[in-house]
Design a protein around this motif. Structure first.
Motif, mmCIF file in Angstrom:
data_model
loop_
_atom_site.group_PDB
_atom_site.id
_atom_site.type_symbol
_atom_site.label_atom_id
_atom_site.label_comp_id
_atom_site.label_asym_id
_atom_site.label_seq_id
_atom_site.Cartn_x
_atom_site.Cartn_y
_atom_site.Cartn_z
ATOM 1 N N ILE A 46 -4.206 14.296 67.907
ATOM 2 C CA ILE A 46 -4.993 14.927 66.847
ATOM 3 C C ILE A 46 -4.182 14.914 65.551
ATOM 4 C CG2 ILE A 46 -6.297 16.361 68.453
ATOM 5 C CD1 ILE A 46 -4.558 18.735 67.611
ATOM 6 N N LEU A 47 -4.880 14.699 64.476
ATOM 7 C CA LEU A 47 -4.256 14.651 63.154
ATOM 8 C C LEU A 47 -4.576 15.923 62.390
ATOM 9 C CD1 LEU A 47 -2.899 13.051 60.751
ATOM 10 C CD2 LEU A 47 -5.218 12.303 60.165
ATOM 11 N N LEU A 48 -3.558 16.537 61.795
ATOM 12 C CA LEU A 48 -3.718 17.668 60.889
ATOM 13 C C LEU A 48 -3.099 17.238 59.559
ATOM 14 C CD1 LEU A 48 -2.594 20.496 63.337
ATOM 15 C CD2 LEU A 48 -4.945 19.992 62.649
ATOM 16 N N SER A 49 -3.940 17.023 58.559
ATOM 17 C CA SER A 49 -3.468 16.463 57.288
ATOM 18 C C SER A 49 -3.723 17.426 56.144
ATOM 19 C CB SER A 49 -4.170 15.133 56.995
ATOM 20 O OG SER A 49 -3.845 14.671 55.702
ATOM 21 N N ALA A 50 -2.657 17.690 55.364
ATOM 22 C CA ALA A 50 -2.773 18.499 54.148
ATOM 23 C C ALA A 50 -2.705 17.592 52.919
ATOM 24 C CB ALA A 50 -1.664 19.542 54.097
ATOM 25 N N HIS A 51 -3.267 16.399 53.038
ATOM 26 C CA HIS A 51 -3.289 15.419 51.945
ATOM 27 C C HIS A 51 -3.964 16.019 50.715
ATOM 28 C CE1 HIS A 51 -4.249 11.694 49.780
ATOM 29 N NE2 HIS A 51 -3.357 11.092 50.541
ATOM 30 N N ARG A 52 -3.446 15.685 49.532
ATOM 31 C CA ARG A 52 -3.990 16.283 48.306
ATOM 32 C C ARG A 52 -5.451 15.911 48.073
ATOM 33 N NH1 ARG A 52 -0.394 18.231 44.472
ATOM 34 N NH2 ARG A 52 1.812 18.042 45.002
ATOM 35 N N GLN A 53 -5.812 14.671 48.370
ATOM 36 C CA GLN A 53 -7.200 14.246 48.149
ATOM 37 C C GLN A 53 -8.029 14.199 49.426
ATOM 38 O OE1 GLN A 53 -4.622 12.168 46.649
ATOM 39 N NE2 GLN A 53 -4.848 13.404 44.802
ATOM 40 N N MET A 54 -7.378 14.002 50.558
ATOM 41 C CA MET A 54 -8.127 13.824 51.809
ATOM 42 C C MET A 54 -7.564 14.710 52.912
ATOM 43 S SD MET A 54 -8.985 9.740 51.886
ATOM 44 C CE MET A 54 -7.357 9.189 51.373
ATOM 45 N N ALA A 55 -7.499 16.008 52.661
ATOM 46 C CA ALA A 55 -7.088 16.948 53.711
ATOM 47 C C ALA A 55 -8.147 16.932 54.813
ATOM 48 C CB ALA A 55 -6.926 18.348 53.132
ATOM 49 N N ARG A 56 -7.700 16.870 56.062
ATOM 50 C CA ARG A 56 -8.667 16.669 57.148
ATOM 51 C C ARG A 56 -8.021 16.974 58.487
ATOM 52 N NH1 ARG A 56 -6.068 12.334 55.505
ATOM 53 N NH2 ARG A 56 -5.527 10.626 56.920
ATOM 54 N N ALA A 57 -8.880 17.019 59.514
ATOM 55 C CA ALA A 57 -8.421 17.166 60.894
ATOM 56 C C ALA A 57 -9.400 16.419 61.779
ATOM 57 C CB ALA A 57 -8.355 18.643 61.285
#
Length: 610
Positions: A46-57
């Motif tokens: 599983i991916l937990l992303s705090a990307h500035r433009q594409m934060a997602r899970a």
């Protein structure tokens, strides 16, 4: 990802991963974390992303991210604390854009400790926070975060190790159960644009995002919910609903919103993704998107999110590739144009080879009159009725030596004329070639950028990408790499003739000179860069309708795409040839005829594909 989407995702993950063991922790980039979970006898990432433009899970089903050789401190901390632990629950506070994983693991003393890994999806302020749980099981002291927020950055809510975790400040919004139609009236009546309506509704309703509100407006407009007699304006930027109509339409909009929330939360309809005309995923939602033209049903909202963001990342990477290629080509064009100006000045200067020759002749004839050490001398010009001729001299040379210098200058200029002309021709050809590459880049789909890069590398305008790990294989892969130019696009005319279109210059060369028969019909826009188009005749006569469709393709896939009445030349491929040493895509032809076509995408889309 809006609050409604995270609510659906949290429910999906709760059913899938409650009780799963955290097997591995990786941090492939500065703001992204990947957890490998062991559940149901198989591994899931599983991916937990705090990307500035594409934060997602979402779950990673098709991609395995690269793991850095030296893991960051945040990753090492999580490995020590939660590897081997189990996920107790997946939670979301209210309708907030926050997704939490409650994890139970053993500490160094063998005691069970509860932690919370919290993803905050908040645009450029997105973060991933790792906290200890208090006795009640709620997030308490921050152990660390993937992004540290100091008091200088936020006085309201610093996020630092050792601080108590506080949720983001609550927004003054209502739940879908508490929202009343009267509250929506001002949002509808006072807005000037459709986007303003969307923002107004989102500012009132918890969990709503652009896709949710846009879908609700569409359903209310098209009567997909109970009729109230009022339709929303068409899907344009303008918004024209009167104060008298607003109350009735607000009722219909509220019904649409409640219908969407009910479908998503209770899984009454499948999650969907929307695609554009090229098949690229442009939106994902936990409900059926009736507002989109092309919609694909997905097994879960998690899968829809993976498809959306994988497409967005791919497009982002391809856009960066296009920008890099375009920048390199533009820089090369600027240098070549500067070189052409310099060559033209040299050509004009070389045309005057007679003047230095005359200087030399006059100096040789009147050398005895030239004083030693003179910097100039005026002598009678016997080529111009003995009119006085001023000649500049090198004081360090004798009259004879100055004459010899002028003779050499005259000879050098005379010899330079054909060389400069040849250099001008080559530079002009290179400019035309690179302009054709730019024209093709504007029309090429992302999958074709690699072929254009290969072409430019082979022509010496780009440096070949090298990978130290693969240097030993380059000689073996060289031939294969050179053939990596893709295949021409194929169309089927109304009369059943196959029409092929080259999408890069290497394709153009092979299509015209190797893959076509002598009696096939070759088309190209007149005096402008563009694709080569070939109609396969198979020894049959080509009808006018097929010829016109092929001309339409040649005009559309050219630099003159936005023009009208574009001239297109056509001839048999037997009359097309490539000059020796010419750049890819450059050919000469004769026996041509010309017809005219006006590019129109709707007409291009109407041409069948085999």
């Amino acid at each position: 990802m809006d609050g409604l989407g995270i609510h659906v995702l949290a429910n999906e993950w709760q059913s899938w991963f409650a009780g799963a063991r955290v097997d591995k922790v990786h941090q492939p980039s500065a703001r992204e974390l990947v957890l490998t979970l062991r559940t149901g006898g198989k591994n899931e990432r599983i991916l937990l992303s705090a990307h500035r433009q594409m934060a997602r899970a979402h779950v990673l089903r098709h991609i395995r991210p690269n793991n850095p050789q030296d893991p960051p401190m945040f990753c090492m901390l999580l490995r020590r604390r939660i590897e081997g632990g189990r996920i107790i629950s997946v939670w979301q506070p209210g309708w907030e854009r926050i997704l939490g994983l409650e994890i139970e693991a053993q500490n160094d003393f063998g005691d069970l400790v509860k932690y919370h890994l919290i993803l905050e999806v908040m645009g450029k302020h997105s973060n991933l926070v790792f906290c200890q749980a208090d006795e009640a099981g709620n997030p308490s002291k921050i152990v660390d975060s993937i992004v540290h927020v100091t008091p200088d950055m936020s006085r309201v809510r610093p996020v630092l190790p050792g601080h108590l975790y506080t949720a983001p400040p609550p927004q003054d919004k209502l739940s879908i159960e508490d929202l009343k139609s009267q509250m929506l009236v001002d949002s509808l009546a006072n807005a000037q644009t459709r986007k303003q309506v969307e923002r107004n509704v989102m500012s009132q309703l918890q969990g709503s995002g652009p896709e949710t509100v846009r879908e609700a407006l569409f359903r209310a407009r098209d009567g997909q919910v109970a009729e109230t007699g009022v339709k929303a304006p068409a899907v344009t930027d303008a918004w024209t609903i009167t104060a008298e109509e607003a109350p009735r339409f607000a009722e219909q909009l509220l019904l649409a919103l409640r219908q969407i929330y009910d479908e998503a939360v209770n899984r009454k309809e499948p999650a969907t993704v929307a695609e554009d005309q090229l098949g690229q995923t442009i939106a994902a939602a936990p409900f059926r998107m009736l507002s989109q033209t092309r919609v694909v049903n997905m097994d879960s909202y998690d899968e829809a999110l993976e498809k959306l963001y994988q497409s967005a990342l791919t497009m982002s990477q391809f856009s960066a590739e296009q920008r890099n290629i375009t920048r390199s080509v533009t820089e090369s064009l600027d240098k070549l144009r500067g070189k052409l100006v310099k060559l033209e000045n040299e050509r004009l200067e070389s045309l005057d080879s007679e003047t230095p020759r005359i200087y030399g002749e006059v100096l040789m004839a009147f050398a005895y009159q030239v004083e030693k050490g003179a910097s100039s001398v005026t002598l009678p010009n016997f080529y111009d009725d003995d009119n006085p001729l001023e000649i500049h001299l090198n004081p360090a040379l004798s009259a004879t030596q100055n004459a010899t210098h002028y003779f050499k200058t005259a000879s050098k200029k005379k010899r330079a004329i054909p060389l400069i002309a040849e250099e001008i021709a080559q530079t002009t050809e290179d400019i035309n070639y690179l302009e054709s590459v730019l024209a093709l880049l504007e029309q090429t789909e992302p999958s074709g950028y690699g072929a254009i890069r290969t072409e430019l590398e082979r022509q010496g305008f780009l440096n070949r990408k090298r990978d130290a790990r693969n240097q030993g294989r380059q000689s073996r892969a060289k031939a294969k790499a050179h053939d990596d130019i893709g295949k021409p696009e194929e169309y089927l005319s109304v009369d059943g003739f196959r029409i092929r279109v080259g999408r890069n210059n290497l394709q153009n060369d092979r299509l015209t000179l190797k893959w076509s028969q002598q009696d096939d019909i070759w088309l190209h826009v007149k005096d402008a860069p563009g694709s080569h188009v070939v109609i396969q005749t198979e020894r049959r006569t080509i009808p006018e309708a097929t010829l016109h469709q092929a001309a339409l393709l040649a005009a559309y896939f050219s630099k003159l795409r936005t023009s009208v009445n574009v001239p297109v030349d056509y001839t048999e491929t037997r009359h097309v040839w490539k000059p020796n040493g010419a750049r890819p895509g450059h050919v000469l032809y004769d026996h041509q005829k010309t017809l005219y076509a006006t590019p129109d995408k709707s007409l291009i889309d109407a041409i069948a594909r085999p």
